[in-house]
Design an enzyme around this catalytic site. Structure first.
Site, PDB file in Angstrom:
ATOM      1  N   GLU A 155      -2.126  -4.014  -5.699  1.00 23.97           N
ATOM      2  CA  GLU A 155      -3.389  -4.449  -6.299  1.00 23.97           C
ATOM      3  C   GLU A 155      -3.289  -5.816  -6.976  1.00 23.97           C
ATOM      4  O   GLU A 155      -3.617  -5.953  -8.157  1.00 23.97           O
ATOM      5  CB  GLU A 155      -3.893  -3.378  -7.272  1.00 23.97           C
ATOM      6  CG  GLU A 155      -4.046  -2.036  -6.584  1.00 23.97           C
ATOM      7  CD  GLU A 155      -4.391  -0.882  -7.527  1.00 23.97           C
ATOM      8  OE1 GLU A 155      -4.542  -1.109  -8.729  1.00 23.97           O
ATOM      9  OE2 GLU A 155      -4.506   0.248  -7.029  1.00 23.97           O
ATOM     10  N   HIS A 163      -9.771   4.241  -0.821  1.00 29.68           N
ATOM     11  CA  HIS A 163     -10.428   5.200  -1.722  1.00 29.68           C
ATOM     12  C   HIS A 163     -11.932   5.052  -1.493  1.00 29.68           C
ATOM     13  O   HIS A 163     -12.566   4.133  -2.020  1.00 29.68           O
ATOM     14  CB  HIS A 163     -10.071   4.903  -3.183  1.00 29.68           C
ATOM     15  CG  HIS A 163      -8.617   5.133  -3.484  1.00 29.68           C
ATOM     16  ND1 HIS A 163      -8.051   6.386  -3.455  1.00 29.68           N
ATOM     17  CD2 HIS A 163      -7.620   4.271  -3.790  1.00 29.68           C
ATOM     18  CE1 HIS A 163      -6.757   6.286  -3.749  1.00 29.68           C
ATOM     19  NE2 HIS A 163      -6.476   5.021  -3.948  1.00 29.68           N
ATOM     20  N   GLU A 199      -3.819   5.338   0.952  1.00 32.07           N
ATOM     21  CA  GLU A 199      -4.252   6.221  -0.149  1.00 32.07           C
ATOM     22  C   GLU A 199      -5.625   6.832   0.144  1.00 32.07           C
ATOM     23  O   GLU A 199      -6.519   6.837  -0.714  1.00 32.07           O
ATOM     24  CB  GLU A 199      -4.307   5.431  -1.470  1.00 32.07           C
ATOM     25  CG  GLU A 199      -2.996   4.753  -1.827  1.00 32.07           C
ATOM     26  CD  GLU A 199      -2.993   4.070  -3.198  1.00 32.07           C
ATOM     27  OE1 GLU A 199      -3.922   4.324  -3.993  1.00 32.07           O
ATOM     28  OE2 GLU A 199      -2.065   3.297  -3.457  1.00 32.07           O
ATOM     29  N   ASP A 222      -8.845   8.833   0.389  1.00 32.86           N
ATOM     30  CA  ASP A 222      -9.649   9.973  -0.068  1.00 32.86           C
ATOM     31  C   ASP A 222     -11.118   9.575   0.037  1.00 32.86           C
ATOM     32  O   ASP A 222     -11.445   8.391   0.124  1.00 32.86           O
ATOM     33  CB  ASP A 222      -9.283  10.487  -1.480  1.00 32.86           C
ATOM     34  CG  ASP A 222      -9.183   9.411  -2.546  1.00 32.86           C
ATOM     35  OD1 ASP A 222      -9.868   8.378  -2.433  1.00 32.86           O
ATOM     36  OD2 ASP A 222      -8.414   9.609  -3.509  1.00 32.86           O
TER      37      ASP A 222
HETATM   38  O1  G3I Z   1       2.155  12.348 -17.333  1.00 33.64           O
HETATM   39  C1  G3I Z   1       1.052  12.633 -18.215  1.00 33.64           C
HETATM   40  C2  G3I Z   1       1.185  14.008 -18.797  1.00 33.64           C
HETATM   41  O2  G3I Z   1       2.357  14.044 -19.594  1.00 33.64           O
HETATM   42  C3  G3I Z   1      -0.051  14.325 -19.614  1.00 33.64           C
HETATM   43  O3  G3I Z   1       0.012  15.634 -20.051  1.00 33.64           O
HETATM   44  C4  G3I Z   1      -1.309  14.155 -18.759  1.00 33.64           C
HETATM   45  C5  G3I Z   1      -2.583  14.359 -19.561  1.00 33.64           C
HETATM   46  O4  G3I Z   1      -3.698  13.857 -18.885  1.00 33.64           O
HETATM   47  O5  G3I Z   1      -1.327  12.851 -18.252  1.00 33.64           O
HETATM   48  C6  G3I Z   1      -0.230  12.559 -17.422  1.00 33.64           C
HETATM   49  O6  G3I Z   1      -0.344  11.264 -16.934  1.00 33.64           O
HETATM   50  C7  G3I Z   1      -1.293  11.069 -15.911  1.00 33.64           C
HETATM   51  C8  G3I Z   1      -0.562  10.515 -14.701  1.00 33.64           C
HETATM   52  O7  G3I Z   1      -1.475  10.138 -13.695  1.00 33.64           O
HETATM   53  C9  G3I Z   1       0.410  11.517 -14.110  1.00 33.64           C
HETATM   54  O8  G3I Z   1      -0.274  12.637 -13.672  1.00 33.64           O
HETATM   55  C10 G3I Z   1      -2.326  10.092 -16.396  1.00 33.64           C
HETATM   56  O9  G3I Z   1      -3.116  10.677 -17.404  1.00 33.64           O
HETATM   57  C11 G3I Z   1      -3.196   9.652 -15.262  1.00 33.64           C
HETATM   58  O10 G3I Z   1      -4.077   8.646 -15.709  1.00 33.64           O
HETATM   59  C12 G3I Z   1      -2.346   9.127 -14.118  1.00 33.64           C
HETATM   60  O11 G3I Z   1      -3.210   8.737 -13.083  1.00 33.64           O
HETATM   61  C13 G3I Z   1      -2.612   8.171 -11.946  1.00 33.64           C
HETATM   62  C14 G3I Z   1      -3.139   6.752 -11.733  1.00 33.64           C
HETATM   63  O12 G3I Z   1      -2.632   6.228 -10.522  1.00 33.64           O
HETATM   64  C15 G3I Z   1      -2.718   5.846 -12.882  1.00 33.64           C
HETATM   65  O13 G3I Z   1      -3.236   4.585 -12.701  1.00 33.64           O
HETATM   66  C16 G3I Z   1      -2.996   9.029 -10.756  1.00 33.64           C
HETATM   67  O14 G3I Z   1      -2.344  10.302 -10.883  1.00 33.64           O
HETATM   68  C17 G3I Z   1      -2.572   8.366  -9.451  1.00 33.64           C
HETATM   69  O15 G3I Z   1      -3.150   9.062  -8.376  1.00 33.64           O
HETATM   70  C18 G3I Z   1      -3.088   6.936  -9.414  1.00 33.64           C
HETATM   71  O16 G3I Z   1      -2.634   6.330  -8.230  1.00 33.64           O
HETATM   72  C19 G3I Z   1      -3.112   5.027  -7.967  1.00 33.64           C
HETATM   73  C20 G3I Z   1      -2.099   4.344  -7.064  1.00 33.64           C
HETATM   74  O17 G3I Z   1      -0.829   4.387  -7.655  1.00 33.64           O
HETATM   75  C21 G3I Z   1      -2.517   2.898  -6.785  1.00 33.64           C
HETATM   76  N1  G3I Z   1      -3.848   2.838  -6.242  1.00 33.64           N
HETATM   77  C22 G3I Z   1      -4.858   3.516  -7.001  1.00 33.64           C
HETATM   78  C23 G3I Z   1      -4.460   4.971  -7.243  1.00 33.64           C
HETATM   79  C24 G3I Z   1      -5.540   5.677  -7.926  1.00 33.64           C
HETATM   80  O18 G3I Z   1      -5.701   5.138  -9.237  1.00 33.64           O
END
Ligand code: G3I
Length: 360
Positions: free
Chosen positions: A151, A229, A257, A259
């Site tokens: 990105e 996405h 990615e 969806d």
């Molecule tokens: O690890 C913590 C956990 O300890 C806590 O209990 C929980 C509470 O909400 O949060 C957890 O962290 C989350 C993390 O994913 C792991 O699951 C975050 O809140 C959450 O915001 C985070 O989101 C990820 C996101 O990237 C972050 O920017 C998504 O899972 C993941 O699918 C997403 O992936 C990105 C790609 O890497 C790049 N392209 C866009 C895509 C979607 O945003």
């Protein structure tokens, strides 16, 4: 394989089921020389048998959804946590699946020591090299393709995002990082991974100009990741055309990615229409000889990032919250059920950096 996953290959979600004789999705993907991948989370991958069965039964590659990102791999400077990445790579290797590496330079999910640090350019280069050597080095020969730059453009484009790397190293950080990654793993296919480019437009044009310039300068860029996405009803018709612009430069492309989120309340009609949207994306990849495959972002609707990030939307993946297959899965089968073209045999081995793939 447990009952739930077997059902995925035999039971329709609704009246419209899988195409007759659709059989085995991984075998269909391999016959076309593409990967069908899925983003995985560590906890369910280690502990949930149904989750494991969906991954193993329907896909040929995995991407770590979060666990290879900086905040997880190097939470403190010089302290590396390999538990998650090793689990993902081990799961894939045990099953003859490929792994895509995600991701090396991104503005999100950086540990505070990195994002809040006061860096000189040389210090930051040193930190980046250490990280690449540790992460890419650990999986050298096992992860064939890396999203090196994730990105790089602002959400709406067309300007480069002024992230940490841009601020400290300048706008040529992209070339610098790609060269460094190539030194660390000369066999790996190195990608720029981006979103909001799939239908063309100013951001895609800017990425195209960047890619062309990098290639002109001999920078080791091998591929463009089309994150994809999408919103139900807005999947770009011209996806294959946009990908072809980039492959005409000599690059490979991958849908990284995928969806398709649906506005709530999710209607049965929308879920049925999503079948054609998933078919369209996989077919677009098959139409582009240098397309290496399609990765779906999330194993099921229960594991999708969408409800947290886009409240009011959901149902974005090919499996529902109870792991029942949805029409979207049959859409991918629809696309892969066509006869493999002669060109399938000439595709670069997906995810394996041009080397032959190991399959069970
Ligand atoms: O690890 C913590 C956990 O300890 C806590 O209990 C929980 C509470 O909400 O949060 C957890 O962290 C989350 C993390 O994913 C792991 O699951 C975050 O809140 C959450 O915001 C985070 O989101 C990820 C996101 O990237 C972050 O920017 C998504 O899972 C993941 O699918 C997403 O992936 C990105 C790609 O890497 C790049 N392209 C866009 C895509 C979607 O945003």
């Amino acid at each position: 394989m447990c009952a739930t996953a077997l059902l995925a290959l035999t039971q329709p979600w609704a009246d419209d089921g899988p195409p007759p004789g659709s059989g085995d999705l991984p075998a269909l993907a391999r016959a076309h020389g593409v990967d069908l991948g899925v983003a995985v989370a560590v906890e369910p991958l280690l502990r949930d048998g149904d989750y494991q069965d969906v991954v193993e039964g329907h896909y040929t590659s995995v991407t770590a959804e979060n666990t290879m990102k900086w905040e997880h791999v190097q939470p403190e400077r010089g302290v590396f946590d390999w538990s998650g990445p090793d689990a993902v790579v081990g799961f894939a290797e045990d099953r003859g699946m490929n792994v895509r590496g995600h991701t090396l330079l991104w503005h999100n999910q950086q540990p505070e020591w990195l994002s809040q640090g006061e860096w000189t350019s040389d210090e930051l280069r040193g930190v980046l090299r250490e990280h690449m050597e540790a992460l890419m080095g650990r999986y050298q020969g096992r992860i064939g393709a890396w999203d090196v730059i994730n990105e790089p453009f602002e959400d709406g484009g067309p300007f480069l995002r002024e992230n940490l790397w841009y601020q400290v190293l300048g706008e040529d950080y992209i070339a610098e990082a790609l060269r460094m990654a190539h030194e660390v793993d000369p066999q790996a296919r190195l990608y720029i991974n981006e979103f909001n480019i799939e239908g063309g437009g100013a951001k895609a044009d800017a990425l195209y100009a960047l890619a062309a310039d990098l290639l002109d300068r001999g920078v080791p860029l091998h591929g463009i990741g089309f994150q994809s996405h999408f919103v139900h009803g807005q999947v770009p018709e011209n996806l294959a055309e946009t990908m072809t612009r980039f492959t005409d430069l000599g690059l490979e492309v991958t849908v990284t990615e995928l969806d398709v989120r649906i506005a709530e309340p999710v209607s049965e009609e929308a879920v049925q229409e999503q079948r054609e949207e998933f078919r369209h994306v996989v077919a677009a990849c098959l139409d582009v000889p240098a397309c290496q495959g399609v990765t779906v972002w999330g194993v099921s609707d229960a594991h999708s990032w969408i409800p947290e990030w886009f409240p009011g939307y959901g149902a974005a993946t090919p499996f529902d919250e109870d792991y029942a297959p949805k029409p979207a899965l049959w859409g991918m089968v629809d696309a892969l059920s066509r006869e493999p073209s002669e060109r399938s045999a000439t595709r670069t081995a997906p995810g394996a950096g041009g080397r032959s793939r190991v399959r069970r």
